[in-house]
Design a protein around this motif. Structure first.
Motif, short mmCIF file in Angstrom:
data_model
loop_
_atom_site.label_atom_id
_atom_site.label_comp_id
_atom_site.label_asym_id
_atom_site.label_seq_id
_atom_site.Cartn_x
_atom_site.Cartn_y
_atom_site.Cartn_z
N ALA A 594 -46.81 -11.43 34.06
CA ALA A 594 -45.98 -12.63 33.97
C ALA A 594 -46.29 -13.41 32.70
O ALA A 594 -45.37 -13.89 32.00
CB ALA A 594 -46.19 -13.51 35.20
N ASN A 595 -47.58 -13.51 32.35
CA ASN A 595 -47.96 -14.24 31.13
C ASN A 595 -47.41 -13.56 29.89
O ASN A 595 -46.89 -14.21 28.98
CB ASN A 595 -49.48 -14.35 31.05
CG ASN A 595 -50.05 -15.24 32.13
OD1 ASN A 595 -49.34 -16.06 32.71
ND2 ASN A 595 -51.34 -15.07 32.43
N TYR A 604 -39.92 -16.41 32.74
CA TYR A 604 -40.80 -15.62 33.60
C TYR A 604 -40.03 -14.45 34.21
O TYR A 604 -38.81 -14.53 34.41
CB TYR A 604 -41.38 -16.51 34.71
CG TYR A 604 -42.44 -17.45 34.20
CD1 TYR A 604 -43.73 -17.01 33.90
CD2 TYR A 604 -42.13 -18.79 33.98
CE1 TYR A 604 -44.69 -17.87 33.42
CE2 TYR A 604 -43.09 -19.67 33.48
CZ TYR A 604 -44.37 -19.21 33.20
OH TYR A 604 -45.32 -20.06 32.71
N PRO A 605 -40.73 -13.36 34.51
CA PRO A 605 -40.04 -12.19 35.05
C PRO A 605 -39.36 -12.48 36.40
O PRO A 605 -38.31 -11.92 36.70
CB PRO A 605 -41.16 -11.16 35.20
CG PRO A 605 -42.44 -11.93 35.22
CD PRO A 605 -42.18 -13.10 34.34
N SER A 606 -39.96 -13.37 37.21
CA SER A 606 -39.36 -13.69 38.51
C SER A 606 -37.98 -14.32 38.31
O SER A 606 -37.04 -14.03 39.04
CB SER A 606 -40.27 -14.64 39.28
OG SER A 606 -40.56 -15.80 38.53
N TYR A 607 -37.86 -15.21 37.30
CA TYR A 607 -36.57 -15.82 37.00
C TYR A 607 -35.57 -14.78 36.52
O TYR A 607 -34.41 -14.77 36.94
CB TYR A 607 -36.75 -16.91 35.93
CG TYR A 607 -35.47 -17.56 35.49
CD1 TYR A 607 -34.94 -18.63 36.20
CD2 TYR A 607 -34.78 -17.11 34.36
CE1 TYR A 607 -33.75 -19.23 35.82
CE2 TYR A 607 -33.59 -17.70 33.96
CZ TYR A 607 -33.08 -18.76 34.69
OH TYR A 607 -31.89 -19.33 34.31
N PHE A 608 -36.02 -13.90 35.65
CA PHE A 608 -35.14 -12.86 35.10
C PHE A 608 -34.61 -11.95 36.21
O PHE A 608 -33.40 -11.67 36.29
CB PHE A 608 -35.92 -12.03 34.06
CG PHE A 608 -35.10 -10.99 33.36
CD1 PHE A 608 -34.09 -11.35 32.48
CD2 PHE A 608 -35.32 -9.64 33.59
CE1 PHE A 608 -33.34 -10.39 31.82
CE2 PHE A 608 -34.57 -8.68 32.96
CZ PHE A 608 -33.57 -9.05 32.06
N VAL A 609 -35.50 -11.52 37.11
CA VAL A 609 -35.10 -10.64 38.21
C VAL A 609 -34.16 -11.38 39.16
O VAL A 609 -33.16 -10.83 39.62
CB VAL A 609 -36.35 -10.13 38.97
CG1 VAL A 609 -35.94 -9.38 40.22
CG2 VAL A 609 -37.17 -9.23 38.06
N LYS A 610 -34.48 -12.64 39.46
CA LYS A 610 -33.64 -13.41 40.38
C LYS A 610 -32.22 -13.56 39.85
O LYS A 610 -31.24 -13.39 40.59
CB LYS A 610 -34.27 -14.79 40.59
CG LYS A 610 -33.50 -15.68 41.56
CD LYS A 610 -34.17 -17.04 41.70
CE LYS A 610 -33.34 -17.95 42.62
NZ LYS A 610 -33.93 -19.31 42.70
#
Length: 623
Positions: A594-595, A604-610
């Protein structure tokens, strides 16, 4: 002579000659008798008793000479507290003497022109000598204290009147009395009375058919008993303290019964078990068996008829209130019916009908008994008996209908005022807070301002994230990997690496990238240099020259660019956890992934995936 009889005789003597100087002497004789005679034969004890009896006759004779006025004067000279103590001491053994004490209490109040004291004297009559006298003297209490400002009166008079109406199953009259008592109790902030009236209102709500309202009141009452410090203080001092345990246990079982009425059987069983545990903790045998019967009732509605029979048969011999016995018998009969044991059911229902009629107790379940009996006698072609139970059923329905009509009155005179008081209390609290807390208002303004700033910052961040997300989406699959720059002979010479070696390393790096070997989490500058058959210094210089970044950044860029393309193209990968995606990219932990992702992309990858998943969902809906 048995000790209770001796004790009563001794109390009569000491009471009648209270001021005669003989009290101490009799007390010493009583102590001596206990020490010297408790192990004697009955004959010896009778000799002692005979002598004592003669003394009793002597003193009573002396007392008779002076007449009954002396007794009256003796009582009249006592304080109200002493009269109260005497009343309850004599009540179980001699009601005539108890009434004399109550009459003296009233006379003292009348002599002092104290209507509240007189009402307290009439309370003894109203509370202890049955419904007829109870209703009569409850009215007297109300009349004496109607204009009083006392904290307890006239509410107590209405409570007594409601109690006796309830005992006579005149629920409509009971409701009116309890609602009036509650009105006075609230007006004078008498927490004891409010606390006593609340569960009774719940019972009357249940009888009117408002099971949910009854359960709510009972749950509030139980919560207050368990948690409200005001209740704890009331129960921890004065004569009221002995009521905490029974009130607490009653409240638990009333909640269980409320859930049974709503057929929420799991919750009913939970509270029944809790109540039984608490009865054992407090060693309350009486309520233990009541709790067993409550649990048995829950088992019946859960279809466990044998468990109901076991519980009720265990509880019935120990139930002291006849209505509770009748109800328990009813569920015994219903359980027999459920098990197909019709003879047993019939016999039990006949017993229920007989006892209910004898004690003049009408309850909703009795309807099922009458229906069963009507059906039974219909099958037997015994029309006379069938007609009897039809008449009983019609009469019961009439009574139940009248009882059900109470619901509107309770709602108007208990629920609505309660809600209005709650509303008024909330408004008062808010007004008080408004007066006390200008500083708090300023603090709130600061908090709101900070919140607005944070909110603005958040939305600004979201806009930036969306823009960066769109930039990542707009890149072609090959763009990310074309961040390498072409090199000239001058660049090679400046790197300090022999040209032939430089070209070989550059070729090896291209192969390293094509084969995606950077997804191996164990790749380092030294391991790659070894694979390319060179040293780490040359490899570092070639990376710096051709990629214009150090090796660590180069490796991270490769991994992040690669995983971004995969996430865009592979729906399956988007369903992985962050740890799973990190491992696919070549990272050992989700945090380091994530960093690195954020450093490379600004999101962040979580935002991109979401966002990818949301767009995928919207696209599938559109199709």
């Amino acid at each position: 002579m048995p000790r209770p009889a001796f004790s009563l005789l001794f109390r009569i003597l000491t009471y009648e000659v209270n001021k005669g100087g003989e009290k101490e002497k009799f007390y010493k004789e009583r102590v001596w008798w206990y020490k010297e005679h408790q192990n004697q034969t009955p004959e010896n004890n009778m000799k002692y008793f005979s002598a004592l009896f003669l003394k009793c006759i002597f003193f009573l004779t002396v007392n008779t000479v002076t007449g009954q006025e002396q007794i009256k004067d003796t009582l009249f000279g006592k304080t109200y507290e002493e009269l109260n103590t005497l009343f309850f001491e004599w009540l179980p053994e001699d009601t005539l003497t108890a009434r004399k004490i109550a009459a003296t209490y009233i006379e003292k109040g009348r002599a002092e022109k104290d209507s509240v004291r007189m009402a307290k004297g009439y309370y003894y009559y109203a509370s202890r000598f049955g419904p007829e006298m109870g209703l009569q003297y409850a009215d007297t209490i109300i009349a004496l204290t109607e204009n009083s400002t006392d904290k307890s009166y006239p509410a107590l008079g209405y409570m007594l009147k409601g109690y006796w109406h309830y005992q006579q199953t005149d629920y409509k009259a009971a409701v009116q009395c309890y609602l009036k008592a509650h009105e006075y109790a609230v007006e004078r902030d008498n927490i004891k009375q409010i606390m006593s009236i609340r569960p009774t209102i719940a019972v009357l709500k249940g009888k009117s058919g408002d099971y949910r309202g009854a359960l709510q009141i009972n749950k509030e009452h139980l919560t207050a008993l368990e948690n409200d410090p005001k209740y704890r203080r009331i129960y921890s001092k004065g004569t009221f303290r002995d009521h905490y345990v029974p009130s607490y246990l009653n409240a638990i079982f009333n909640v269980s019964l409320g859930y049974i009425d709503l057929r929420a059987i799991d919750s009913a069983k939970k509270y029944a078990r809790k109540g039984i545990r608490e009865t054992l903790r407090y060693n309350d045998t009486l309520r233990y068996y009541w709790g067993i019967s409550v649990g048995g009732k829950a088992e019946y509605y859960d279809g466990n008829y044998q468990a109901t029979l076991d519980s009720m048969n265990k509880a019935i011999p120990h139930l002291t209130k006849k209505p509770n016995v009748v109800l328990a018998k009813y569920y015994v009969g219903k359980s027999y019916e459920g098990l197909g044991r019709n003879k047993k059911a019939l016999a039990t229902f006949m017993e229920v009908d007989t006892v209910a009629e004898k004690i003049d107790y009408s309850f909703g379940e009795l309807r099922k008994v009458y229906e069963y009996m009507i059906n039974h006698y219909g099958i037997k072609q015994q029309k006379d008996s069938q007609l009897v139970y039809i008449d009983k059923l019609l009469k019961l329905d009439e009574e139940l209908l009248e009882t059900r009509a109470m619901d509107g009155k309770i709602a108007r005179e208990y629920d609505t005022p309660y809600l209005l008081r709650q509303k008024e209390k909330l408004i008062n609290d808010l007004e008080q807070k408004d007066q006390r807390s200008r500083k708090h208002k300023l603090l709130m303004l600061v908090v709101v301002a900070l919140f607005a700033i944070l909110l603005a910052y958040y939305y600004q961040k979201q806009r930036i994230y969306k823009r960066r997300y769109r930039q990542l989406l707009s890149e072609d699959d090959g763009d990310a990997m074309e961040k390498r720059t072409s090199t000239s002979s001058g660049d090679i010479r400046d790197s300090g690496v022999p040209e032939e070696t430089f070209r070989a390393i550059e070729k090896g790096l291209s192969k390293f990238e094509r084969e995606k070997r950077f997804t191996n989490p164990d790749v380092t500058l030294y391991s790659l240099a070894k694979d390319l058959e060179t040293n780490s210094t040359y490899l570092s210089k070639v990376v710096n020259t051709t990629r214009q970044m150090n090796f660590s950044k180069y490796l991270h860029n490769l991994r992040i660019d690669h995983v971004i393309q995969r996430l865009k193209n592979e729906e399956r990968l988007r369903s992985y956890s962050m740890q799973g995606i990190a491992e696919e990219a070549g990272y050992n932990t989700a945090q380091s992934f994530a960093n690195s992702f954020y450093r490379n992309t600004g999101i962040y990858p979580s935002y991109f995936v979401k966002r990818l998943q949301e767009e995928e969902f919207i696209g599938s809906r559109a199709v």
